[in-house]
Each structure stands twice: as C-alpha cells, then as structure tokens.
Scaffold this active site. Structure first.
Site, mmCIF file in Angstrom:
data_model
loop_
_atom_site.group_PDB
_atom_site.id
_atom_site.type_symbol
_atom_site.label_atom_id
_atom_site.label_comp_id
_atom_site.label_asym_id
_atom_site.label_seq_id
_atom_site.Cartn_x
_atom_site.Cartn_y
_atom_site.Cartn_z
ATOM 1 C CG HIS A 39 -1.612 -1.149 1.621
ATOM 2 N ND1 HIS A 39 -2.972 -1.242 1.431
ATOM 3 C CD2 HIS A 39 -1.241 -2.334 2.186
ATOM 4 C CE1 HIS A 39 -3.405 -2.422 1.853
ATOM 5 N NE2 HIS A 39 -2.369 -3.107 2.311
ATOM 6 C CE1 TYR A 40 -1.912 6.228 -2.360
ATOM 7 C CE2 TYR A 40 -0.602 5.546 -4.243
ATOM 8 C CZ TYR A 40 -1.736 6.153 -3.715
ATOM 9 O OH TYR A 40 -2.676 6.670 -4.548
ATOM 10 C CB THR A 41 0.680 6.384 4.015
ATOM 11 O OG1 THR A 41 1.490 7.404 3.408
ATOM 12 C CG2 THR A 41 1.566 5.295 4.613
ATOM 13 C CD GLU A 104 -1.007 1.538 4.453
ATOM 14 O OE1 GLU A 104 -0.566 2.392 3.651
ATOM 15 O OE2 GLU A 104 -2.204 1.216 4.526
ATOM 16 C CG HIS A 142 -5.170 -1.847 -1.164
ATOM 17 N ND1 HIS A 142 -5.472 -0.779 -0.358
ATOM 18 C CD2 HIS A 142 -6.132 -2.768 -0.917
ATOM 19 C CE1 HIS A 142 -6.549 -1.044 0.355
ATOM 20 N NE2 HIS A 142 -6.967 -2.246 0.029
ATOM 21 C CG ASP A 152 -3.156 1.673 -1.959
ATOM 22 O OD1 ASP A 152 -4.313 1.534 -2.403
ATOM 23 O OD2 ASP A 152 -2.799 1.212 -0.862
#
Length: 238
Positions: A39-41, A104, A142, A152
């Site tokens: 994921h990215y935040t 993340e 994701h 993401d």
C-alpha cells in the site's frame, strides 16, 4: 545467489521499531499469511500515517509502515490479522486480511518512492517471504485486489525493481494476442461485467504504467504471459 536478488541476511540489517496498534484480531479459520499486500499511505507524513493506523477509532492498521527515510515500524504481529486490505478479491480469496501481511509505504501517490524506503522494503520483504514461504507471485498491490476502489501503491511504484530482486513478478510478452479478461481472471483479478475498465487500469498501474486509452495488443500479450506463467492457485479457497 541469483544476480539481482536481495541477500537473505538483508533483514538483519534493518532496525524495526515496535509501535503496537490495537487494531488487529486473529486470522480466521486457521489461515496463515501466504500473500503480501503493498500500500501507500496517501498522507504527507509517515508518522501521521503510523499514528492513524494505531488509533482505535480508525479501525484500520497494517503490519508495517516504512517512512521516506527507511525507518520501519511494526504495528501488528505477523501472526495476527491486521485490517489493511478491506473489501476485494484476489483469485478465490475474499478475506485477504486473514491471508496476508500488509505493508504501508509512506507516499502521497504523486511522488517517487525514495531509495532508502525501497531498500528497507526489499530487506523487510525478504525476511517475511522466508518466514512464511511466500512466493513472488503472491506479492500484490492493494489496487490488484480492489480495482477501482483502491489505486495504491500506484503508478510511481517500481514493481519491476522488486521483480529483478526476486520479490515480485514481471511478464515477458506472449507471442499471441489472447482474451485479456479471461487471462486476467486466470491470473487473479476479480473480473465482472461492470469492472472491466477498472481491471485494465489496475493491470496497467502495475505492469504498464505509461499506457493509456483502449485495450491494446500489448496489454493482451502481457496479461497472457502472466496467466501462462503464474496462474492463480487460490480459486478453491476462501
């Protein structure tokens, strides 16, 4: 060791900071992690993202957060079920939280991923994949499991770099043009009559990030290679 792979001692060089989140539970039905979801935040500060994932009101979490400078925080024990994946499907898996470890990566989605955090990610993934016998084709984004709902880790994430290090996969073009969506289903995407455009976009975000417009032969050839070389093995599981 194969050229380009990450040394298996790499994780030993990481300094992982324990920063526990209350947002977790047991994995359901005796499941164990056999996937990694990246994921990215989508936040401008790693510490803010970390603290949000540790906020009981948020009802979300991940096993790990990686900052822009390569700091790694562990929020949830790997054996437990973190709340990072949400609704979606990959192959036959609809409860991905019970079957995965979530990472993340601090990024807004519009910036490059830094060298320190990519190096830390590679070292972290090496250890996780060794501990749980997770194969490279079971490392997903994701956006792969939730096309249209999630984007993401996005177009700026370097999936090919991970593949060159044996931590993900990258297709070689097939010779023939085949049915893109049949192959997408065989590879793992949850294709429906209503989400074909979103599946194409999710595929491109990961494997052809600069492609635009209608489905092309190159899209079809790349997807055919993915389905041929890494057909999803989870259709009979939950």
């Amino acid at each position: 060791m194969e050229p380009g792979t990450v040394p298996r001692r790499a994780e030993q060089q990481l300094s992982i900071i324990w920063h526990p989140s209350p947002n977790f539970g047991p994995r359901r039905d005796g499941a164990r992690p056999d996937h990694i979801v990246l994921h990215y935040t989508a936040m401008d500060c790693a510490e803010k993202a970390r603290d949000w994932l540790c906020n009981e009101e948020a009802q979300v979490s991940a096993h790990y957060v990686i900052s822009e400078t390569g700091t790694v925080w562990q929020l949830v024990d790997e054996a437990e079920r973190a709340w990072h994946a949400g609704a979606g499907q990959w192959g036959g898996i609809t409860d991905m939280n019970s079957r995965s470890i979530g990472i993340e990566i601090s990024n807004t989605g519009s910036q490059p991923f830094s060298e320190p955090q990519m190096t830390a990610l590679e070292a972290l993934m090496t250890g996780i994949m060794d501990r749980w016998s997770i194969t490279p084709e079971r490392v997903i984004g994701h956006s792969d499991m939730a096309p249209g709902r999630k984007i993401d880790p996005g177009r700026r994430f370097d999936w090919r770099r991970l593949a060159l290090r044996g931590l993900a996969i990258w297709p070689e073009m097939a010779d023939d043009v085949d049915d893109f969506y049949q192959n997408a289903t065989r590879f793992g995407f949850g294709v429906t009559d209503d989400n074909r455009e979103q599946v194409l976009d999710a595929f491109r975000m990961r494997f052809r990030p600069h492609a635009e417009g209608p489905l092309t032969d190159d899209d079809a050839k790349a997807m055919a290679a993915l389905a041929r070389d890494w057909p999803n093995q989870t259709y009979c599981t939950s």
